[in-house]
Design an enzyme around this catalytic site. Structure first.
Site, PDB file in Angstrom:
ATOM      1  N   ASP A 295      36.850 -31.411  37.962  1.00 26.86           N
ATOM      2  CA  ASP A 295      35.971 -30.395  37.374  1.00 26.86           C
ATOM      3  C   ASP A 295      36.825 -29.263  36.821  1.00 26.86           C
ATOM      4  O   ASP A 295      37.951 -29.044  37.284  1.00 26.86           O
ATOM      5  CB  ASP A 295      35.004 -29.862  38.446  1.00 26.86           C
ATOM      6  CG  ASP A 295      33.977 -28.884  37.887  1.00 26.86           C
ATOM      7  OD1 ASP A 295      33.615 -28.996  36.700  1.00 26.86           O
ATOM      8  OD2 ASP A 295      33.536 -27.989  38.649  1.00 26.86           O
ATOM      9  N   HIS A 296      36.311 -28.570  35.839  1.00 28.18           N
ATOM     10  CA  HIS A 296      36.979 -27.389  35.306  1.00 28.18           C
ATOM     11  C   HIS A 296      36.544 -26.144  36.079  1.00 28.18           C
ATOM     12  O   HIS A 296      35.348 -25.951  36.326  1.00 28.18           O
ATOM     13  CB  HIS A 296      36.619 -27.180  33.831  1.00 28.18           C
ATOM     14  CG  HIS A 296      37.293 -28.132  32.900  1.00 28.18           C
ATOM     15  ND1 HIS A 296      36.619 -28.762  31.869  1.00 28.18           N
ATOM     16  CD2 HIS A 296      38.573 -28.561  32.829  1.00 28.18           C
ATOM     17  CE1 HIS A 296      37.476 -29.539  31.217  1.00 28.18           C
ATOM     18  NE2 HIS A 296      38.653 -29.431  31.774  1.00 28.18           N
ATOM     19  N   PHE A 475      31.017 -26.521  35.105  1.00 27.92           N
ATOM     20  CA  PHE A 475      29.962 -27.542  35.120  1.00 27.92           C
ATOM     21  C   PHE A 475      30.357 -28.785  34.332  1.00 27.92           C
ATOM     22  O   PHE A 475      29.568 -29.325  33.565  1.00 27.92           O
ATOM     23  CB  PHE A 475      28.635 -26.960  34.605  1.00 27.92           C
ATOM     24  CG  PHE A 475      28.354 -25.562  35.093  1.00 27.92           C
ATOM     25  CD1 PHE A 475      28.421 -25.261  36.451  1.00 27.92           C
ATOM     26  CD2 PHE A 475      28.043 -24.548  34.211  1.00 27.92           C
ATOM     27  CE1 PHE A 475      28.181 -23.973  36.909  1.00 27.92           C
ATOM     28  CE2 PHE A 475      27.802 -23.258  34.659  1.00 27.92           C
ATOM     29  CZ  PHE A 475      27.870 -22.966  36.010  1.00 27.92           C
ATOM     30  N   HIS A 476      31.583 -29.261  34.584  1.00 31.06           N
ATOM     31  CA  HIS A 476      32.081 -30.454  33.910  1.00 31.06           C
ATOM     32  C   HIS A 476      32.536 -31.522  34.909  1.00 31.06           C
ATOM     33  O   HIS A 476      33.645 -32.047  34.804  1.00 31.06           O
ATOM     34  CB  HIS A 476      33.266 -30.088  33.002  1.00 31.06           C
ATOM     35  CG  HIS A 476      32.930 -29.150  31.899  1.00 31.06           C
ATOM     36  ND1 HIS A 476      33.892 -28.406  31.228  1.00 31.06           N
ATOM     37  CD2 HIS A 476      31.746 -28.825  31.321  1.00 31.06           C
ATOM     38  CE1 HIS A 476      33.315 -27.666  30.299  1.00 31.06           C
ATOM     39  NE2 HIS A 476      32.013 -27.893  30.341  1.00 31.06           N
ATOM     40  N   PRO A 477      31.726 -31.893  35.904  1.00 26.83           N
ATOM     41  CA  PRO A 477      32.188 -32.901  36.867  1.00 26.83           C
ATOM     42  C   PRO A 477      32.318 -34.280  36.219  1.00 26.83           C
ATOM     43  O   PRO A 477      31.454 -34.711  35.465  1.00 26.83           O
ATOM     44  CB  PRO A 477      31.093 -32.887  37.935  1.00 26.83           C
ATOM     45  CG  PRO A 477      29.862 -32.437  37.210  1.00 26.83           C
ATOM     46  CD  PRO A 477      30.355 -31.427  36.206  1.00 26.83           C
TER      47      PRO A 477
END
Length: 551
Positions: A295-296, A475-477
């Site tokens: 994630d980021h 919110f980039h899983p």
């Protein structure tokens, strides 16, 4: 137990990937396609209005509202993860930024053994979806997904950000989705004529005109049904009933990086010890299911401005009313775009072989509201702006695992943030880059004062400590059903078939071998476009083989 019928393909999830697959697979009129969506309708004003995603941020009617476990590296805080529980999935509630990622991302996939997933291989699949819209609102020929240049509606404050970038030697990019994505510039977003264009808008709803496509909403998948090691259907709950749908060809899992590994584990595919602990019969023991979570993490720095910003327009009641009226009458103005207006992909230092940091510049500051109290964003009563950064390709890896055999219980999410020393170094490098930018002549004249904590005087240790205390998920899983040639260390092969099983694929961000440099919605749709070709080709081969056997 009720039976929903028999279909050629069952797609679990109507999000970015599921919507693309629904369109592509149902184009064959001889194929019966079922799409199962746990959420309900996306026909909501706050979904369709671009700036309205602040209203859906905590809305349990359209949002899974996940939280991670407390993470020691970020001051033992939980990280909030909004994920779309609605037609269109997260593409219906995201900030709409459309970024393919950098060529090095996909060439990296190929170097890990994923042949056919290099940049030159995947580029046509991005292009297949895209319909570019210029600053005047003219749409070019192309795919169904609008990718709009909205510079006409953006705040002029961004010129200072671009000037500061030039002062520190950062290049300018005319198009992050063009041939030169490196540099600072303006983000393109998935809107058209001032309205969100989600994956459902672009792909699913047009496909629903076909009689061979069926969408079932508020259908919570409980498990994939197996006959031996072949997926033959899906058991789900709708309106309090347990229903089973049967699949003649394939079950395709498109539930996202959180729900796809959860459903595999609920179905008996995952770490043996975990499944037995929850009383789930083991279909396939695979430790990789739920692993490799990536994630980021990003952070905002806030500044009061010497020039008017969006705060001046959107904080006063009369300003809100004017912006609302303008939007309703013209579909233009600040409500027709995302707050993520400018930014870029840049190198934090000369030693970097490729861009390692993503920047954001937003002409607004806001208070993050407590859950359930009011919308996510309430502009501050003074002129202000935000500069943000996130390291592009974190090395830390976490896990997602079920905590119960009950599909209604959210899984345990452990991102394991900042566990790799390289990620820590990249946080410090990103903070140092922002320090350089705020010290430029361009931004010194714009900054009235920093809103504490002030980055400018921080040491490396203080940059890191501040990041640990205030950073948050972007919110980039991805990565929890990772693609790879080795069945011991990955979940799906390069054709996205689940290793060791038949008639089951995973097609969503969970298959990313490594996280892409930027926003993940565009590459998720790319994966689905390529997956459609793979699925159709494999089934054509099977039909040909069956025909020869009958002959």
């Amino acid at each position: 137990m009720a039976v929903a019928g028999e279909f050629d393909y069952i797609i679990i999830g109507s999000g970015s990937a599921g919507s693309v697959l629904a369109d592509r697979l149902s184009a064959d009129q001889d194929a019966q396609v079922l799409v199962l969506e746990a959420g309900g309708s996306d026909r909501r004003f706050w979904i369709k209005m671009p700036i309205g995603y602040g209203r859906t941020f905590f809305d349990e009617r359209v949002n899974w509202k996940y939280e991670t476990e407390p993470e020691s590296a970020i001051d033992s805080r939980r990280s909030y993860w909004p994920r779309g529980r609605v037609i269109g999935g997260s593409s219906s509630i995201n900030a709409m930024v459309y970024c393919r990622g950098l060529p090095v991302d996909f060439d990296g996939w190929e170097k890990k053994g994923n042949i056919g997933w290099g940049w030159s291989d995947v580029l046509p699949y991005f292009q297949r979806s895209e319909c570019r819209v210029d600053a005047q609102g003219n749409a070019a020929d192309g795919g169904p997904l609008y990718v709009s240049d909205v510079t006409a509606e953006l705040h002029p404050l961004r010129r200072h950000f671009f000037a500061a970038a030039a002062e520190v030697g950062l290049p300018y990019s005319e198009d992050f989705n063009g041939t030169q994505p490196e540099g600072v510039g303006t983000y393109q977003i998935n809107t058209y004529k001032g309205m969100r264009c989600s994956a459902a808008d672009a792909f699913l709803r047009p496909a629903m005109q076909r009689s061979n496509l069926r969408l079932m909403t508020r259908a919570l998948a409980h498990r994939i049904v197996f006959k031996g090691r072949r997926a033959v259907g899906v058991e789900f709950e709708q309106d309090g009933r347990i229903v089973t749908a049967h699949a003649r060809r394939e079950v395709i899992l498109c539930a996202g990086a959180v729900n796809s590994p959860q459903l595999l584990q609920l179905s008996g595919v995952g770490p043996k010890a975990l499944l037995r602990r929850h009383g789930i019969p083991v279909v396939l023991d695979n430790e990789a299911v739920g692993g490799e979570l990536q994630d980021h993490l990003g952070i905002n720095y806030y500044y009061k401005s010497t020039e008017p910003t969006l705060n001046n327009q959107l904080y006063p009641l009369h300003g809100k009313l004017w912006a609302g009226l303008r939007y309703v009458l013209t579909r233009k103005g600040p409500l027709s775009v995302s707050v993520n207006q400018s930014g870029g992909f840049v190198r934090s230092g000369a030693q970097c072989a490729s861009p390692d940091t993503q920047l954001y510049f937003n002409p607004v500051t806001y208070s993050t509201a407590p859950e359930g109290k009011r919308p996510l964003m309430n502009p501050d009563p003074f002129a202000g702006f935000i500069i943000s950064f996130q390291p592009c390709r974190p090395k830390s890896r976490g896990r997602i695992d079920i905590r119960s055999a009950d599909p209604r219980v959210g899984p345990q999410i452990r991102p394991n943030y900042l566990s790799d020393p390289e990620d820590v170094a990249n946080v410090i490098a990103g903070g140092r880059l922002i320090q350089q930018m705020v010290r430029t002549q361009a931004l010194r004249g714009l900054i009235k004062e920093a809103i504490a904590p002030d980055l400018d005087g921080m040491s490396d240790e203080q940059i890191l400590e501040d990041f640990r205390q205030r950073c948050g998920s972007v919110f980039h899983p991805v990565g929890t059903c990772g693609m790879g040639p080795d069945a011991r260390t990955s979940v799906v092969d390069t054709r996205l078939r689940v290793h060791g099983l038949e008639a089951l694929r995973v097609v969503d961000a969970s298959v990313f071998p490594t996280i892409t440099s930027g926003n993940t919605n565009a590459p998720t749709m790319m994966v689905a476009q390529k997956a459609a070709d793979l699925i159709l080709a494999d089934n054509k081969k099977m039909e040909t083989r069956n025909a020869h056997q009958k002959a």
